[in-house]
Design an enzyme around this catalytic site. Structure first.
Site, PDB file in Angstrom:
ATOM      1  N   ASP A 140      14.690   9.709   8.237  1.00 18.79           N
ATOM      2  CA  ASP A 140      15.229   9.418   6.920  1.00 18.79           C
ATOM      3  C   ASP A 140      14.607   8.102   6.463  1.00 18.79           C
ATOM      4  O   ASP A 140      14.062   7.336   7.271  1.00 18.79           O
ATOM      5  CB  ASP A 140      16.751   9.327   6.950  1.00 18.79           C
ATOM      6  CG  ASP A 140      17.374   9.608   5.576  1.00 18.79           C
ATOM      7  OD1 ASP A 140      16.659   9.492   4.565  1.00 18.79           O
ATOM      8  OD2 ASP A 140      18.568   9.935   5.519  1.00 18.79           O
ATOM      9  N   TYR A 141      14.686   7.838   5.168  1.00 18.24           N
ATOM     10  CA  TYR A 141      14.034   6.644   4.630  1.00 18.24           C
ATOM     11  C   TYR A 141      14.514   5.382   5.350  1.00 18.24           C
ATOM     12  O   TYR A 141      15.710   5.075   5.367  1.00 18.24           O
ATOM     13  CB  TYR A 141      14.326   6.523   3.138  1.00 18.24           C
ATOM     14  CG  TYR A 141      13.340   7.255   2.242  1.00 18.24           C
ATOM     15  CD1 TYR A 141      12.719   8.433   2.646  1.00 18.24           C
ATOM     16  CD2 TYR A 141      13.019   6.760   0.985  1.00 18.24           C
ATOM     17  CE1 TYR A 141      11.824   9.102   1.830  1.00 18.24           C
ATOM     18  CE2 TYR A 141      12.120   7.420   0.150  1.00 18.24           C
ATOM     19  CZ  TYR A 141      11.518   8.590   0.583  1.00 18.24           C
ATOM     20  OH  TYR A 141      10.618   9.231  -0.231  1.00 18.24           O
TER      21      TYR A 141
END
Length: 782
Positions: free
Chosen positions: A318-319
């Site tokens: 995920d970011y």
């Protein structure tokens, strides 16, 4: 003739010679695996590692690659000497005049920019490896002019797999035609704490419903072939781990869930999608599980995801999830160590910038990881690029993008989606629908009456209409239409600003007074209350909170409702929100209430058409409505020892149960039967029921099948959804619905975590919601 034959032979020999000169990875006749193996054999270590990296806003970031908004090949050559695997969101406007949190380019311009980028990587880098472009597509692409559909929690209320497939087939095309090849969707997280700001992104609380709708989404995104055509994109399941029941309903907080519950509930939609739809990618959750952050959790990403579930695709972070290992989770102070932990745990690509994976080459040279481990991950990435057709058909048609994105045909599907996403919660004495021939003056009142609320991960569609705009357009020449805001909830109507504030209460006192003046003039009052995209949203950083400790109507809305009701005018309410709200007082005071969620760009039309009966609501709740935040957890599939009741006679039951939803017509169930009341553990059995539309309108009913294991070696839920079917019936029409109960629907993890069917008695329940069913008994023998 002899000359023709000779020329043909020369042509065949020539083509064969040219083909023989091509490297194997450029041969379309070979499999993606064969092509990937050949390409890896030609790559340097630096080039391999670059395929595991992405650029967005870091260093080097897109600002440097797109000076003045245009891709600069010389900058790319200097900043990315070993090429790059991925670029985040090619649609973003990087020009000097761009405004907003995520400004994007129009479709044609985005397509042309993409072609320019891809041409560089294919024609001007050593091996010509195309770049992977990922985009957001939660309920429509997060890009200018893209069609905006209802938020996923609304779409789940449709309980319509075919509709879901139609919607996400459109989303796939709109993304691909602009240059995107990977979509960061669908979200198949199970949510069991609606205080969580990301509830709107989910499809509710039930793993079976989410599984069916999730499989439909992945198949719509990717199609069925080994090689995808230009109408499809690679899907990314989000967010593997346990994301929807974190501590306190807080985004990224620890998920204190045991492995049994994780496997039986939260992992189930991922497992179903992997087995039935083969998603190309899976994104890791931010949360920790069993004391280890998911991005560093080998048991989660290797032992369970790959070994147990058989996932063959690419695992993406995920970011900034790898950076969180340093900054938030505090498992290491070192960026290099964070990259090492994520790499060894099973993360293949770091998004959106390379924080820890900038050190992978050094880790190989230090002997901490091997180049063969790098090869294993890079092979998966290259296989995806081959399957997506990026080597063989890398470019897109800008004219096609301009014609298709946000077109009228897509609008029609968005309207149908909005129509099927609404859930009628109450309709006392058939208050709804209203008769537009009898109303002379109508008042639309409330903070959401003149707002088109799209929800998170949205941009600016070509058109977006509020309920007030819709009624003025459709009935402005037939009735007097009045409007008052009544109250305003937040100072901004956007999920992006770091700090969001409630509007000062004294300002709303003035608005309430104005609304009362307006309401007194009307024959009928329609309230548009709830929340907005700023109230509950993704908490995207430590300084940008998004979760809520309350589910109450905020900032004067209850006072507005009280004072409008006191006028004695016929009044109903449409509730817009991204999660269940505590609307017990509203539903007690008003004769009719419609839950609308965030309905997308066509929501205004859909709400007005439901108000006057052009739409017959057919939605069913995909999530339980608790009476208050103090009633959480309130999901329906609880264990027998739970929900014993509250002291002082306070109600433990939900305000509205999972699966609930009314219609403007009525349905009758009859002739419920089972093909055999006794089966072995290997047998299947059929359950059927007749459903009749006993009202005067055409309508849809969602028939729901639940199962309970009466006695078992480990505790089991009081009921679990195991089947559903949506059917449309004309007045007086009867249709038989048949469910096949297979052994897998009766199975669970025993005390040794084996997936088994135990002999014994089962309750088979069929009905219109989780709390309104008829029972049959089924005995299972050895």
């Amino acid at each position: 003739m002899r000359k023709i034959i000779l020329l043909s032979l020369i042509l065949v020999v020539g083509i064969g010679y040219i083909s023989a000169q091509l490297p194997a990875y450029k041969n379309k006749e070979l499999s993606p695996e064969e092509r990937a193996n050949d390409l890896i054999s030609r790559m340097t270590l630096d080039e391999k590692v670059a395929q595991m990296q992405c650029v967005w806003r870091g260093e080097p970031g897109k600002k440097a690659l797109f000076p003045n908004g245009e891709f600069d090949a010389e900058a790319a050559r200097k900043l990315l000497p070993n090429s790059i695997g991925s670029i985040a969101r090619i649609n973003e406007d990087m020009g000097p005049g761009a405004v907003g949190a995520h400004p994007t380019l129009p479709p044609g311009e985005a397509a042309r920019q993409y072609n320019k980028v891809q041409k560089y990587f294919i024609e001007e880098t050593r091996l010509g490896i195309p770049v992977l472009i990922h985009e957001e597509g939660l309920h429509g692409q997060q890009a200018t002019e893209a069609t905006s559909f209802p938020a996923p929690i609304g779409l789940a209320s449709s309980w319509n797999e075919d509709l879901i497939h139609d919607i996400y087939s459109i989303v796939a095309k709109e993304i691909r035609y602009r240059g995107g090849s990977q979509v960061l969707a669908p979200v198949v997280d199970v949510v069991r704490d609606p205080r969580w700001g990301r509830t709107e992104e989910t499809m509710g609380e039930d793993p079976f419903l989410i599984s069916r709708l999730g499989v439909a989404q992945v198949k719509a995104y990717q199609g069925d072939g080994i090689y995808l055509d230009g109408d499809h994109v690679g899907a990314t399941l989000k967010h593997f781990g346990v994301h929807g029941q974190s501590e306190g309903g807080s985004n990224t907080a620890p998920s204190n869930i045991d492995e049994r519950t994780a496997r039986e509930v939260f992992f189930k939609p991922f497992q179903a999608c992997i087995k039935e739809a083969r998603p190309m990618n899976i994104m890791v959750t931010y949360n920790e599980l069993w004391g280890i952050p998911a991005h560093a959790n080998k048991k989660l990403l290797k032992d369970i995801l790959r070994d147990d579930f058989g996932f063959k695709g690419v695992v993406v972070s995920d970011y900034y999830g790898i950076g969180n290992l340093v900054d938030i989770d505090k498992v290491t102070p070192s960026k290099e160590e964070a990259g090492y932990l994520a790499f060894k745990a099973g993360v293949d690509i770091e998004l959106p910038d390379y924080f820890g994976y900038q050190h992978l080459v050094a880790l190989v040279k230090e002997g901490k990881i091997t180049e063969s481990e790098i090869d294993e991950k890079v092979k998966r990435i290259l296989i995806e690029k081959f399957r997506l057709g990026l080597f063989d058909h890398p470019y897109v048609n800008a004219d096609k993008a301009e014609q298709f994105v946000g077109c009228e045909a897509n609008r029609e599907v968005a309207y149908k989606a909005a129509a099927e996403s609404m859930v009628l919660l109450k309709n006392e004495k058939d208050f709804l629908p209203l008769n537009n021939e009898e109303i002379k003056t109508i008042a639309f009142i409330g903070p959401n009456a003149d707002r088109c609320i799209l929800g998170g991960y949205s941009s600016s569609p070509k058109q977006c209409i509020s309920p007030l705009q819709a009624i003025r357009e459709k009935y402005g020449d037939k009735m007097n239409i009045l409007y008052a805001e009544g109250c305003r909830i937040t100072d901004v109507n956007s999920p992006f600003p770091e700090v969001i504030r409630l509007v000062p209460r004294e300002d709303n006192d003035v608005r309430i007074a104005e609304a009362l003046k307006v309401a007194k003039q009307a024959d009928v009052v329609v309230l548009f209350v709830g929340s907005n995209e700023a109230v509950a949203r993704e908490a995207y950083g430590p300084t940008a909170p998004g979760d809520m400790p309350t589910l109450e109507l905020l900032n004067g809305q209850n006072e507005l409702i009280e004072q409008i009701v006191a006028l004695g005018k016929p009044t109903c309410a449409f509730v817009k929100s991204g999660q269940p709200l505590s609307i017990g007082k509203l539903t007690k005071e008003l004769p009719a209430v419609m839950q609308c969620w965030f309905l997308g760009q066509e929501g205004g039309y859909a709400m007005v058409d439901a108000l006057f009966g052009d739409i017959n609501p057919s939605g069913k709740l995909p999530i339980t409505f608790p009476r208050s935040a103090g009633h959480i957890p309130s999901y329906y599939a609880y264990k027998p020892s739970s929900r014993r009741g509250y002291n002082l006679g306070l109600d433990v039951t939900p305000l509205f149960p999972f699966g609930y939803g009314l219609s403007y017509t009525t349905f009758e169930y009859s002739n419920l039967k089972i093909s055999s009341s006794t089966i072995t553990k290997e047998d299947s059995v059929e359950v059927s029921v007749d459903v009749t539309n006993t009202g005067s309108r055409r309508g849809a009913e969602v028939v729901q099948l639940y199962i309970r294991d009466e006695y078992s070696s480990v505790t089991r839920p009081v009921k679990e959804l195991k089947g559903f079917e949506k059917l449309w019936l004309e007045p007086g029409q009867t249709q038989t619905v048949t469910f096949v109960i297979t052994p897998d629907l009766l199975a669970f993890y025993d005390g040794n975590m084996n997936w088994v069917v135990e002999p014994g008695d089962f309750s088979i329940m069929v009905g219109t919601s989780s709390d309104n069913v008829e029972n049959l008994k089924l005995s299972v023998t050895n």
